[in-house]
Design a protein around this motif. Structure first.
Motif, short mmCIF file in Angstrom:
data_model
loop_
_atom_site.label_atom_id
_atom_site.label_comp_id
_atom_site.label_asym_id
_atom_site.label_seq_id
_atom_site.Cartn_x
_atom_site.Cartn_y
_atom_site.Cartn_z
N ASP A 100 1.04 -1.19 0.22
CA ASP A 100 -0.06 0.16 0.03
C ASP A 100 0.99 1.17 -0.17
O ASP A 100 0.35 2.43 -0.58
N ALA A 101 2.10 1.14 0.79
CA ALA A 101 2.83 2.27 0.56
C ALA A 101 4.42 1.67 1.00
O ALA A 101 4.34 0.57 1.57
N PRO A 139 3.05 5.17 -3.04
CA PRO A 139 3.06 6.44 -1.97
C PRO A 139 4.41 5.98 -1.10
O PRO A 139 4.67 4.89 -0.81
N GLY A 189 3.26 11.35 -0.21
CA GLY A 189 3.11 10.55 1.16
C GLY A 189 3.23 11.37 2.18
O GLY A 189 2.97 12.81 2.09
N PHE A 207 -2.18 7.17 7.24
CA PHE A 207 -2.18 6.80 5.95
C PHE A 207 -3.38 5.89 5.70
O PHE A 207 -4.08 5.80 4.56
N CYS A 208 -3.51 4.90 6.67
CA CYS A 208 -4.45 3.93 6.63
C CYS A 208 -5.81 4.54 6.63
O CYS A 208 -6.86 3.88 5.79
N SER A 265 -6.39 7.59 5.30
CA SER A 265 -6.63 8.36 4.28
C SER A 265 -7.41 8.18 3.03
O SER A 265 -7.40 6.99 2.76
N LYS A 267 -5.00 7.76 -1.02
CA LYS A 267 -3.75 6.84 -1.46
C LYS A 267 -3.39 6.73 -2.92
O LYS A 267 -2.24 6.60 -3.15
#
Length: 395
Positions: free
Chosen positions: A290-291, A319, A338, A356-357, A359, A362
């Motif tokens: 995911d990042a 990201p 990011g 981030f999770c 957000s 992404k």
């Protein structure tokens, strides 16, 4: 053009210099590489290169001349002997080289002394040198814990100044490197080219393969003292109750075992180590991310660096979440790709991961990442700029 490339590291060691040389051959140049014996990052010379074997090779059109060196091992004494042995053997080899080259390219990682054979060849044949600086010296010594007033540091300061002033042109991977050359060596930074690294083609082939009910964060690269991967482990510990968050650590290095032991001591089921994997396998790991994560030590000199993994992360449309200062922080913020917090701050890193999770941006961050890559870090642009820097050296 007949080009002599000097770098202590080359295939099968995992550095971009191999791809650069092979790309230059495909563009019609005649490339010879003066290098050492493969032993990075394990520190032990690869078996098939021991006892005088495979001292010359032709690899994908590149002529490779291997010079004796002592494996870097695991301690500072062995590392010093590794640096010294290559410098001496490669310098002797340049004295014996009868072939004449049009230009010399030094791909300067650590140590800066790998540039000395190039200077010897220059004095012999009046061949001009472009030094491509990826590691600042003697700043790398202070970043490794050697004090600037020590008896070790001062000679390397003088030697580094001599080396950087003995070449005909310098290109740097980070804008902040120019500040170091100006303040430390009083050099004219207008004569120094900015030439950031690129991502190898494999990172452009990443396909999306993510789980929708879990969040995967991936670190890929060297796991040494400078990289501060323990910051990721500590952040994972703070997030251990979030079962949907998983950390993947791909790479090898001097701090791998220490990080593994720390993870075990903290009993972290959310951290998975994979060790070093071939570059051809990397799209698989990138596809599930995911990042991507990037960390470095909290050190002013290290903060000047823009690690090559940044370009790879961006080329893969990922990201980036970093606990890192300086140039990399600037790039992440400028690209809007990011989140970034101060180096070695595991609490803020954990907070950013949670942010981030939660957000909804992404995909937008990933597209910004790739857009910044195509504008600033494309391989075609790099090769064109490199050729231009070499050609403009003159006769």
């Amino acid at each position: 053009m007949k080009l002599l490339v000097i770098c202590q590291y080359y295939y099968p060691e995992p550095f971009r210099i191999t791809d650069i040389c092979e790309s230059l051959v495909r563009k019609g140049h005649d490339v010879t590489v003066l290098t050492g014996l493969p032993n990075y990052p394990e520190g032990i010379v690869v078996k098939e290169y021991r006892k005088g074997k495979k001292r010359t090779e032709l690899i994908n059109g590149v002529k490779v001349i291997r010079n004796f060196e002592i494996g870097r091992g695991s301690g500072k004494y062995r590392l010093f002997m590794n640096y010294l042995s290559f410098t001496l053997s490669a310098s002797f080899k340049t004295l014996l080289l009868k072939e004449k080259f049009d230009r010399i390219l030094v791909y300067q990682l650590s140590p800066v002394t790998m540039s000395i054979p190039a200077i010897i060849y220059k004095k012999k044949y009046q061949t001009k040198i472009l030094l491509y600086c990826l590691d600042l010296w003697p700043a790398s010594l202070s970043a490794g814990g050697i004090r600037e007033n020590s008896i070790v540091y001062k000679p390397f300061l003088k030697m580094s100044k001599w080396i950087y002033n003995s070449v005909d042109a310098i290109a740097v991977t980070s804008c902040m490197f120019k500040d170091y050359f100006k303040t430390t060596f009083e050099m004219d930074i207008d004569q120094i080219d900015y030439l950031p690294q690129y991502a190898e083609d494999v990172y452009l082939e990443v396909e999306e393969n993510r789980e929708h009910n879990r969040f995967h964060f991936v670190f890929a690269g060297n796991i040494g003292d400078m990289q501060s991967v323990e910051t990721i482990i500590k952040a994972a510990h703070l997030l251990r109750e979030y079962q949907e968050i998983v950390f993947h650590i791909i790479g090898d290095g001097s701090k791998l075992e220490e990080c593994q032991l720390l993870s075990q001591a903290l009993t972290l089921p959310n951290v998975i180590f994979y060790g070093r994997r071939p570059i051809t396998e990397m799209p698989k790991f990138y596809s599930m991310a995911d990042a991507m994560l990037i960390t470095l030590k909290n050190n002013q000199v290290i903060s000047y660096t823009l690690p090559g993994k940044v370009q790879s992360y961006m080329a893969a449309r990922k990201p980036i979440i970093g606990a890192i200062n300086g140039e990399t922080s600037r790039v992440i913020k400028e690209a809007n790709c990011g989140f970034c917090c101060p180096a070695e701050d595991e609490k803020e890193l954990a907070n950013m991961i949670l942010k981030f999770c939660q957000s909804h941006e992404k995909e937008w961050m990933g597209e910004n990442s790739y857009a910044y890559y195509t504008k600033h870090f494309r391989k075609e642009n790099f090769l064109s700029s490199l050729e231009s820097s070499i050609f403009k050296l003159g006769g």
